[in-house]
Design a protein around this motif. Sequence first.
Motif, PDB file in Angstrom:
ATOM      1  N   LYS A  67     -25.540  45.739  -0.869  1.00 18.48           N
ATOM      2  CA  LYS A  67     -25.157  44.327  -0.992  1.00 18.48           C
ATOM      3  C   LYS A  67     -23.985  43.973  -0.084  1.00 18.48           C
ATOM      4  O   LYS A  67     -23.961  42.909   0.554  1.00 18.48           O
ATOM      5  CB  LYS A  67     -24.810  44.012  -2.453  1.00 18.48           C
ATOM      6  CG  LYS A  67     -24.380  42.555  -2.676  1.00 18.48           C
ATOM      7  CD  LYS A  67     -24.137  42.285  -4.137  1.00 18.48           C
ATOM      8  CE  LYS A  67     -23.644  40.842  -4.354  1.00 18.48           C
ATOM      9  NZ  LYS A  67     -24.635  39.838  -3.883  1.00 18.48           N
ATOM     10  N   TYR A  68     -22.993  44.880  -0.005  1.00 22.36           N
ATOM     11  CA  TYR A  68     -21.778  44.540   0.741  1.00 22.36           C
ATOM     12  C   TYR A  68     -21.758  45.143   2.152  1.00 22.36           C
ATOM     13  O   TYR A  68     -20.737  45.129   2.821  1.00 22.36           O
ATOM     14  CB  TYR A  68     -20.542  45.015  -0.036  1.00 22.36           C
ATOM     15  CG  TYR A  68     -20.297  44.201  -1.291  1.00 22.36           C
ATOM     16  CD1 TYR A  68     -19.761  42.923  -1.202  1.00 22.36           C
ATOM     17  CD2 TYR A  68     -20.627  44.716  -2.543  1.00 22.36           C
ATOM     18  CE1 TYR A  68     -19.538  42.160  -2.353  1.00 22.36           C
ATOM     19  CE2 TYR A  68     -20.415  43.966  -3.690  1.00 22.36           C
ATOM     20  CZ  TYR A  68     -19.877  42.688  -3.597  1.00 22.36           C
ATOM     21  OH  TYR A  68     -19.658  41.943  -4.730  1.00 22.36           O
ATOM     22  N   GLN A  69     -22.906  45.644   2.577  1.00 24.56           N
ATOM     23  CA  GLN A  69     -22.942  46.305   3.883  1.00 24.56           C
ATOM     24  C   GLN A  69     -22.651  45.328   5.019  1.00 24.56           C
ATOM     25  O   GLN A  69     -21.895  45.649   5.951  1.00 24.56           O
ATOM     26  CB  GLN A  69     -24.306  46.967   4.096  1.00 24.56           C
ATOM     27  CG  GLN A  69     -24.382  47.797   5.378  1.00 24.56           C
ATOM     28  CD  GLN A  69     -25.666  48.595   5.455  1.00 24.56           C
ATOM     29  OE1 GLN A  69     -26.498  48.524   4.563  1.00 24.56           O
ATOM     30  NE2 GLN A  69     -25.830  49.352   6.514  1.00 24.56           N
ATOM     31  N   LYS A  70     -23.207  44.129   4.943  1.00 25.50           N
ATOM     32  CA  LYS A  70     -23.004  43.164   6.023  1.00 25.50           C
ATOM     33  C   LYS A  70     -21.564  42.667   6.067  1.00 25.50           C
ATOM     34  O   LYS A  70     -20.965  42.529   7.135  1.00 25.50           O
ATOM     35  CB  LYS A  70     -23.959  41.987   5.844  1.00 25.50           C
ATOM     36  CG  LYS A  70     -25.409  42.330   6.132  1.00 25.50           C
ATOM     37  CD  LYS A  70     -26.283  41.088   6.029  1.00 25.50           C
ATOM     38  CE  LYS A  70     -27.744  41.426   6.340  1.00 25.50           C
ATOM     39  NZ  LYS A  70     -28.620  40.223   6.254  1.00 25.50           N
ATOM     40  N   ILE A 284     -18.910  44.087 -11.947  1.00 26.62           N
ATOM     41  CA  ILE A 284     -17.511  43.640 -11.934  1.00 26.62           C
ATOM     42  C   ILE A 284     -17.312  42.546 -10.894  1.00 26.62           C
ATOM     43  O   ILE A 284     -16.597  41.557 -11.122  1.00 26.62           O
ATOM     44  CB  ILE A 284     -16.574  44.825 -11.638  1.00 26.62           C
ATOM     45  CG1 ILE A 284     -16.827  45.975 -12.616  1.00 26.62           C
ATOM     46  CG2 ILE A 284     -15.115  44.398 -11.657  1.00 26.62           C
ATOM     47  CD1 ILE A 284     -16.525  45.648 -14.035  1.00 26.62           C
ATOM     48  N   LEU A 285     -17.937  42.709  -9.745  1.00 21.36           N
ATOM     49  CA  LEU A 285     -17.714  41.789  -8.632  1.00 21.36           C
ATOM     50  C   LEU A 285     -18.605  40.553  -8.689  1.00 21.36           C
ATOM     51  O   LEU A 285     -18.423  39.624  -7.891  1.00 21.36           O
ATOM     52  CB  LEU A 285     -17.953  42.523  -7.315  1.00 21.36           C
ATOM     53  CG  LEU A 285     -17.005  43.702  -7.029  1.00 21.36           C
ATOM     54  CD1 LEU A 285     -17.453  44.454  -5.792  1.00 21.36           C
ATOM     55  CD2 LEU A 285     -15.574  43.213  -6.876  1.00 21.36           C
ATOM     56  N   SER A 286     -19.561  40.540  -9.616  1.00 15.34           N
ATOM     57  CA  SER A 286     -20.499  39.419  -9.686  1.00 15.34           C
ATOM     58  C   SER A 286     -19.782  38.120 -10.033  1.00 15.34           C
ATOM     59  O   SER A 286     -18.877  38.085 -10.878  1.00 15.34           O
ATOM     60  CB  SER A 286     -21.579  39.717 -10.734  1.00 15.34           C
ATOM     61  OG  SER A 286     -22.424  38.597 -10.910  1.00 15.34           O
ATOM     62  N   GLU A 287     -20.219  37.045  -9.366  1.00 23.25           N
ATOM     63  CA  GLU A 287     -19.678  35.710  -9.650  1.00 23.25           C
ATOM     64  C   GLU A 287     -20.517  34.992 -10.699  1.00 23.25           C
ATOM     65  O   GLU A 287     -20.157  33.887 -11.127  1.00 23.25           O
ATOM     66  CB  GLU A 287     -19.642  34.882  -8.354  1.00 23.25           C
ATOM     67  CG  GLU A 287     -18.817  35.497  -7.236  1.00 23.25           C
ATOM     68  CD  GLU A 287     -17.347  35.591  -7.591  1.00 23.25           C
ATOM     69  OE1 GLU A 287     -16.891  34.867  -8.503  1.00 23.25           O
ATOM     70  OE2 GLU A 287     -16.649  36.411  -6.958  1.00 23.25           O
ATOM     71  N   THR A 288     -21.593  35.616 -11.109  1.00 21.75           N
ATOM     72  CA  THR A 288     -22.464  35.001 -12.115  1.00 21.75           C
ATOM     73  C   THR A 288     -21.834  35.127 -13.492  1.00 21.75           C
ATOM     74  O   THR A 288     -21.470  36.233 -13.917  1.00 21.75           O
ATOM     75  CB  THR A 288     -23.841  35.685 -12.114  1.00 21.75           C
ATOM     76  OG1 THR A 288     -24.398  35.626 -10.799  1.00 21.75           O
ATOM     77  CG2 THR A 288     -24.776  35.013 -13.107  1.00 21.75           C
ATOM     78  N   PRO A 289     -21.678  34.028 -14.220  1.00 17.14           N
ATOM     79  CA  PRO A 289     -21.082  34.095 -15.563  1.00 17.14           C
ATOM     80  C   PRO A 289     -21.926  34.985 -16.488  1.00 17.14           C
ATOM     81  O   PRO A 289     -23.156  34.968 -16.439  1.00 17.14           O
ATOM     82  CB  PRO A 289     -21.091  32.641 -16.039  1.00 17.14           C
ATOM     83  CG  PRO A 289     -21.191  31.826 -14.787  1.00 17.14           C
ATOM     84  CD  PRO A 289     -22.005  32.639 -13.822  1.00 17.14           C
TER      85      PRO A 289
END
Length: 654
Positions: A67-70, A284-289
Amino acid sequence: MKKKTTAIGIGFSVLWCIIAAVIVYKVPNLCETLNFRIYDWKLRVAGHAEPNPLIVHVDVDDKAIHKYQKEYGQWPWDRSLSAKVVERLSALGAKTIVFDVLYSTPGRSEQGDQALFQAIKAAGNVVSPTAVKTTYDVTRMLPPYKEDNRGHILYDRAWELRVPDRFHLPRVVELQNRLLPLPGIIRDSRSLGHIKGTPDWDGVYRRLPLLVRIEDRCVPCLSLAALQVYWNLEPSQITLTNKDSVEIQHDGKTVRIPVDSHGAMLVRWGPIWESFENYSVLDILSETPDEARQSRYKNKIVVIGFTATGSTDLGVTPIEASSPLSRIHSHTLNTILRQSFITDVPSFPIPLILSVIVTIAFSVVAMRFRLQIGAVTFLAILVLGFAAVFLAFSQGAYEVGTGEWLIVFLPPAVVCLAIRGGSIELRAARVSRTMERYIDRDVLDKILLSGAKLDITAKRTELTVVFVDIQGFSKVSETMSVEYVHRFLNDFFQRMTRIVFDHHGTVDKFLGDGLLAFFGDPIPLENHAESAVRAALDMQREMAELNAEWSVAGISETKGGLLVRIGIKTGVVIVGNLGSARRVEYTVVGSTVNIASRLQSIAPPGGIILCARTRAMIRGNIDCDGPDLVRVKGIDRDIEVYRIYSEAIQATKI
């Protein structure tokens, strides 16, 4: 002979126990391979502790890397993302945040590093790892710190603990910056813990050193450092005792952790992935409530580790061949929080003493009792020994080494059984050589194979004695050629012996042209009298067939046939191996034998004469004429006898 072999067996057992005791005492790790394997099996079968729900894993896994590779590139990410993880966990109410990720070099940006330092300081509950190089060699000293070395900062954060002389803790001998966290992490973390793995020599992680020495201070392991933060402990509340334990004073109670002389505790491993809740760092890093997210981390110990493909932080545990080593911290924490400790029992002295006692006791049993009893006792000791070791582990949490008591017990046990079996084989061979002259070989083999005791010692017992004699053969043999006498007697004795054996009788001896046999020993018979009478009837029938064959041989002396007389007497005799030191025979003696001989001399030609006791024991199963009273030479009383005549024998059904 038995006393000699018994002394040899017991003597060897005592000698071996002394040797084994010295070996176990001098080389305590001799049986580690076997002990390790059995320990791992016990841990898998009965060693799991109930997982504490307060321990949670957050993993940097493949999904997070992808997910955070880019945005952040390959791992390791910019430290700002790690700072965000700390901030989010703090906001979610995590009580202790444990990093199993070592940040020893600057990150992608200075801003990211500073963000992580600030997040750690603000959280106030972060436990960070440090790597150390250790040795047990007390002569090696830690070299002086260089000016830019972080070692002095780590030393300042280390605990001041008194270490009793009985402990030989691992000593730090190298503090290079590449092994230590960044200075900001060392200063701002609530606590620091070493991640020095100590696998056993076979590469399996079974135990963890709770403390390592850095000069005159101690650095706790990451798990113990996490516990300090979680329980809000001061280092002074943690002590090393002279009872091979680390004691923690908490909430008015004492938690006593059993450790070895190196300060290492046995970790009670459970299923690697199933024991504790584990989530991807994406959670932890998700912005989804997510309303449930806070409940997953609030008031919990959160262990952060890297588990993505390509991770080198893997090791072998008693449960799995490849496990993330971040799990060793959670399982150590769980062991302490659940107080499900495993106490390693030294093989010396108590287990060793018990093994010696059992071994010597077994050697006495094996050498003095039947081989079957020894073999059953041997198996029982093995089964009970393994059961005791297993129950000690599963019920009492005591790890008792199996290899040591097997070293003590097995060699003398096997030797004693071998000596006992060998002596039995020798005795059986001796008995076989002696008895095959008297009883049927097949019957003898069955008796010996069954393990039944064949008693050939002299004893007094009731038997049935049979005398067989060819009427007038002495006179016939005077005119018959030697060759024919030899052939006829061999044929006669061969047939008569076979009949005795067929009825499980014993051939005592050949008497010229006669035969002495008895029934009831050494093979016990349900009715020895009836067996003897039936054998006598078969002998008379066999004699008729023998006469028919020899009557056509062209020998005038046997043309008209020969008749045998058979006398039978049932009574008490002395039977057993009797004779001199140079020559012994298995035979019978007594008045019963004399009377049987005398009765044979007055038996009807081609018939049988038997005494009243014999007649009573056959219970009318065989028809007899009588009773009559007779008096024989050497006996001063009348004897009641019964007769079976030649004419009746052919009609008798048996």
